[in-house]
Write a protein that holds these residues in place. Structure first.
Motif, PDB file in Angstrom:
ATOM      1  N   VAL A 288     -64.377  43.987  67.837  1.00 33.45           N
ATOM      2  CA  VAL A 288     -64.810  45.614  67.604  1.00 33.45           C
ATOM      3  C   VAL A 288     -65.868  45.961  67.297  1.00 33.45           C
ATOM      4  O   VAL A 288     -65.933  47.277  67.656  1.00 33.45           O
ATOM      5  N   LYS A 289     -67.215  45.584  68.015  1.00 31.00           N
ATOM      6  CA  LYS A 289     -68.693  46.302  68.597  1.00 31.00           C
ATOM      7  C   LYS A 289     -68.337  46.250  70.229  1.00 31.00           C
ATOM      8  O   LYS A 289     -68.872  47.833  70.849  1.00 31.00           O
ATOM      9  N   LYS A 290     -67.266  46.361  70.927  1.00 31.68           N
ATOM     10  CA  LYS A 290     -66.502  46.900  72.201  1.00 31.68           C
ATOM     11  C   LYS A 290     -66.113  47.872  71.927  1.00 31.68           C
ATOM     12  O   LYS A 290     -65.178  48.469  71.086  1.00 31.68           O
ATOM     13  N   ASN A 291     -66.218  48.825  74.082  1.00 31.43           N
ATOM     14  CA  ASN A 291     -65.609  49.396  73.907  1.00 31.43           C
ATOM     15  C   ASN A 291     -63.988  49.063  74.070  1.00 31.43           C
ATOM     16  O   ASN A 291     -63.625  48.501  74.992  1.00 31.43           O
ATOM     17  N   PRO A 292     -63.547  49.880  73.453  1.00 35.89           N
ATOM     18  CA  PRO A 292     -61.598  49.965  73.700  1.00 35.89           C
ATOM     19  C   PRO A 292     -60.882  49.479  74.613  1.00 35.89           C
ATOM     20  O   PRO A 292     -59.641  49.455  74.991  1.00 35.89           O
ATOM     21  N   ILE A 293     -61.118  50.832  75.358  1.00 30.97           N
ATOM     22  CA  ILE A 293     -60.728  51.284  76.858  1.00 30.97           C
ATOM     23  C   ILE A 293     -61.363  49.972  77.796  1.00 30.97           C
ATOM     24  O   ILE A 293     -60.398  49.266  77.933  1.00 30.97           O
ATOM     25  N   THR A 294     -62.506  49.568  77.241  1.00 31.90           N
ATOM     26  CA  THR A 294     -63.489  48.032  77.938  1.00 31.90           C
ATOM     27  C   THR A 294     -61.567  46.837  77.803  1.00 31.90           C
ATOM     28  O   THR A 294     -61.089  46.626  78.565  1.00 31.90           O
ATOM     29  N   LEU A 295     -62.169  47.024  76.381  1.00 31.99           N
ATOM     30  CA  LEU A 295     -60.769  46.285  75.940  1.00 31.99           C
ATOM     31  C   LEU A 295     -59.910  45.772  76.537  1.00 31.99           C
ATOM     32  O   LEU A 295     -59.000  44.887  77.220  1.00 31.99           O
ATOM     33  N   GLU A 296     -58.864  47.155  76.912  1.00 25.23           N
ATOM     34  CA  GLU A 296     -57.449  47.205  76.975  1.00 25.23           C
ATOM     35  C   GLU A 296     -57.478  46.815  78.470  1.00 25.23           C
ATOM     36  O   GLU A 296     -56.515  46.444  78.971  1.00 25.23           O
ATOM     37  N   LEU A 297     -58.559  47.449  79.295  1.00 25.50           N
ATOM     38  CA  LEU A 297     -58.191  47.284  81.064  1.00 25.50           C
ATOM     39  C   LEU A 297     -58.821  45.804  81.130  1.00 25.50           C
ATOM     40  O   LEU A 297     -58.083  45.783  82.475  1.00 25.50           O
ATOM     41  N   ALA A 298     -59.491  45.320  80.557  1.00 21.49           N
ATOM     42  CA  ALA A 298     -59.654  43.912  81.117  1.00 21.49           C
ATOM     43  C   ALA A 298     -59.107  42.866  80.786  1.00 21.49           C
ATOM     44  O   ALA A 298     -58.692  42.077  81.351  1.00 21.49           O
ATOM     45  N   LYS A 299     -57.647  43.267  79.885  1.00 20.29           N
ATOM     46  CA  LYS A 299     -56.720  42.646  79.802  1.00 20.29           C
ATOM     47  C   LYS A 299     -55.754  42.811  80.397  1.00 20.29           C
ATOM     48  O   LYS A 299     -55.525  42.004  80.737  1.00 20.29           O
ATOM     49  N   GLN A 300     -55.489  44.394  81.054  1.00 16.61           N
ATOM     50  CA  GLN A 300     -54.686  44.433  82.388  1.00 16.61           C
ATOM     51  C   GLN A 300     -55.099  44.103  83.264  1.00 16.61           C
ATOM     52  O   GLN A 300     -54.477  43.233  84.626  1.00 16.61           O
ATOM     53  N   VAL A 301     -56.687  43.743  84.033  1.00 15.47           N
ATOM     54  CA  VAL A 301     -56.946  43.556  85.245  1.00 15.47           C
ATOM     55  C   VAL A 301     -56.458  41.416  84.982  1.00 15.47           C
ATOM     56  O   VAL A 301     -56.323  41.517  86.626  1.00 15.47           O
ATOM     57  N   TYR A 302     -56.679  40.892  84.181  1.00 11.33           N
ATOM     58  CA  TYR A 302     -56.524  39.303  84.296  1.00 11.33           C
ATOM     59  C   TYR A 302     -54.966  39.412  84.004  1.00 11.33           C
ATOM     60  O   TYR A 302     -54.580  38.297  84.879  1.00 11.33           O
ATOM     61  N   GLU A 303     -53.889  40.286  83.552  1.00 14.80           N
ATOM     62  CA  GLU A 303     -52.785  39.729  83.433  1.00 14.80           C
ATOM     63  C   GLU A 303     -52.207  39.805  84.793  1.00 14.80           C
ATOM     64  O   GLU A 303     -52.141  39.684  85.559  1.00 14.80           O
ATOM     65  N   ARG A 304     -52.453  40.895  85.558  1.00 16.20           N
ATOM     66  CA  ARG A 304     -52.358  41.086  86.737  1.00 16.20           C
ATOM     67  C   ARG A 304     -52.886  40.369  88.007  1.00 16.20           C
ATOM     68  O   ARG A 304     -52.246  39.588  89.207  1.00 16.20           O
ATOM     69  N   THR A 305     -53.810  40.143  87.808  1.00 14.29           N
ATOM     70  CA  THR A 305     -54.812  38.685  88.925  1.00 14.29           C
ATOM     71  C   THR A 305     -54.578  38.056  89.308  1.00 14.29           C
ATOM     72  O   THR A 305     -54.701  37.596  90.023  1.00 14.29           O
ATOM     73  N   THR A 306     -53.646  37.444  87.926  1.00 15.00           N
ATOM     74  CA  THR A 306     -53.643  35.724  88.041  1.00 15.00           C
ATOM     75  C   THR A 306     -51.800  35.642  89.047  1.00 15.00           C
ATOM     76  O   THR A 306     -52.276  34.793  89.076  1.00 15.00           O
ATOM     77  N   THR A 307     -51.560  36.577  89.417  1.00 17.70           N
ATOM     78  CA  THR A 307     -50.464  36.808  90.154  1.00 17.70           C
ATOM     79  C   THR A 307     -51.047  37.118  91.545  1.00 17.70           C
ATOM     80  O   THR A 307     -50.464  37.122  93.226  1.00 17.70           O
ATOM     81  N   MET A 308     -52.304  37.801  92.230  1.00 14.79           N
ATOM     82  CA  MET A 308     -52.748  38.404  93.297  1.00 14.79           C
ATOM     83  C   MET A 308     -53.868  37.159  94.007  1.00 14.79           C
ATOM     84  O   MET A 308     -54.361  36.197  93.448  1.00 14.79           O
ATOM     85  N   ASP A 309     -53.793  37.536  94.895  1.00 17.30           N
ATOM     86  CA  ASP A 309     -54.396  36.597  96.171  1.00 17.30           C
ATOM     87  C   ASP A 309     -56.386  37.406  96.166  1.00 17.30           C
ATOM     88  O   ASP A 309     -56.238  38.297  94.997  1.00 17.30           O
ATOM     89  N   LEU A 310     -57.502  37.267  96.375  1.00 18.42           N
ATOM     90  CA  LEU A 310     -58.601  37.415  95.746  1.00 18.42           C
ATOM     91  C   LEU A 310     -58.435  38.730  96.673  1.00 18.42           C
ATOM     92  O   LEU A 310     -59.114  39.455  95.089  1.00 18.42           O
ATOM     93  N   PRO A 311     -58.167  38.878  98.191  1.00 16.42           N
ATOM     94  CA  PRO A 311     -58.745  40.543  98.570  1.00 16.42           C
ATOM     95  C   PRO A 311     -57.968  41.333  97.746  1.00 16.42           C
ATOM     96  O   PRO A 311     -58.864  42.764  97.161  1.00 16.42           O
ATOM     97  N   THR A 312     -56.662  41.291  97.340  1.00 16.46           N
ATOM     98  CA  THR A 312     -56.025  42.071  96.879  1.00 16.46           C
ATOM     99  C   THR A 312     -56.493  42.428  94.739  1.00 16.46           C
ATOM    100  O   THR A 312     -56.338  43.201  94.617  1.00 16.46           O
TER     101      THR A 312
END
Length: 359
Positions: A288-312
């Protein structure tokens, strides 16, 4: 604002300050029923004891009959802050305290097995949390000695099976909230307090983080009644356990302890049962000390990048970083890094003070 009377049989209440004190809408725990945390969680407070509310009004509000039993935690627990809001449904209780929401699966007599009503209630609880707009962390836990024994086999499978459309509609409600929980914008935390079988293991795996008691039992018992784990349960096993362990529990139906669940990666921490609340609260305080926008986007980046190669993945995370900057007013530079420049905090050890960003 607390209110009575809606088709969903909901009750909002502002918590009182001490055991037995009436909440602001006049409900009071009956003598001897609201003196313990467990009594309140189970829901031994009867709506018919409401001061000044006649039986007819309760019936009209939906708090009489099937929904007459309501959880009295909102005015009897000393560890609840005044101003905390509570929504009581037939099988789920929702508590919202500032940026933290806690969902209680509340069918203790059935080990919190998920019946069609619980699936409807979970969708309603998630709707309410999203509508609040300020929730950073959502804790999911169970009432009594069970997190969840999984799907109610009779109500979800046996009873509707002969009607294909009813069977489909009944289970679609469950599948919808499972998918919603996985993609929920706030950080989701499973607090596993007991049995977690089938759907209970699934919910644990869907949550972003998980804490369990060391003695909790997890399992995928579907093989024992002739099917394989479905509805996302196999997905949860394959994405949270090593291959050999996932297949072992899928194929044998054996159980694992909370300690084993930590070793295999299904949960973050396994602690003694009497430390479960404290450990969960410790993690929540960090979130709860973190920026809520950062929390939400960090989750999105994790989920999407699990299926991507490094450059993508790099292209994607750079785009999301610009999105973060735009949505947060460059808070990470204008506030966080400016505080670091002044040596006000050490990023490796703590987070920056967001009060400056809000001023």
């Amino acid at each position: 604002m607390p209110f009575l009377g809606c088709p969903g049989r909901r009750l909002w209440a502002i918590f009182g300050k001490r055991c037995g004190e009436s909440c602001r809408i006049g409900f009071r725990c009956p003598p001897g029923q609201g003196n313990t945390k467990e009594a309140c969680r189970i829901g031994t407070c009867d709506a018919r004891t409401a001061a000044g509310l006649p039986e007819a009004a309760l019936s009209k509000s939906g708090l009489y009959g099937r929904a007459a039993k309501v959880t009295c935690a909102h005015f009897s627990l000393p560890d609840r802050k005044e101003g905390t809001e509570m929504m009581v449904l037939e099988t789920v209780n929702l508590e919202m305290d500032g940026p933290v929401a806690t969902i209680y699966l509340n069918r203790p007599a059935k080990k919190n097995a998920m019946n069609p009503q619980m699936h409807r209630d979970m969708n309603q609880a998630l709707d309410t949390i999203e509508a609040a707009g300020n929730i950073k962390a959502v804790v999911v836990t169970g009432v009594g000695d069970s997190f969840s024994a999984g799907m109610d086999l009779e109500e979800c499978f046996l009873q509707p099976f002969d009607d294909p459309q009813l069977f489909y509609r009944t289970n679609l409600v469950a599948l919808n909230w499972f998918k919603r929980l996985k993609a929920f914008p706030a950080v989701t935390i499973a607090k596993v307090n007991g049995f977690a079988f089938g759907g209970g293991l699934l919910v644990t795996g869907l949550c972003d983080l998980a804490v369990t008691s060391e003695t909790a039992l997890f399992g995928l018992s579907e093989i024992n009644f002739g099917i394989f784990p479905a509805g996302g349960a196999t997905w949860a096993a394959t994405h949270n356990l090593p291959r050999k362990q996932a297949l072992y529990y899928i194929l044998t139906g054996d159980t694992m302890t909370g300690q084993q669940a930590q070793e295999y990666g299904l949960v973050n921490k396994a602690v003694p049962a009497d430390q479960l609340d404290a450990e969960t609260d410790r993690i929540v305080r960090k979130i709860v000390k973190k920026n809520p926008i950062t929390l939400e986007l960090a989750k999105q980046v994790y989920e999407r990048t699990t299926t991507m190669d490094l450059p993508t993945a790099i292209d994607y995370d750079q785009a999301k970083l610009w999105e973060l900057s735009r949505l947060s007013g460059n808070e990470w530079v204008n506030v966080a890094l400016k505080q670091f420049e002044k040596r006000a905090y050490q990023p490796g050890l703590s987070t920056y003070d967001r009060a400056e960003a809000k001023s």
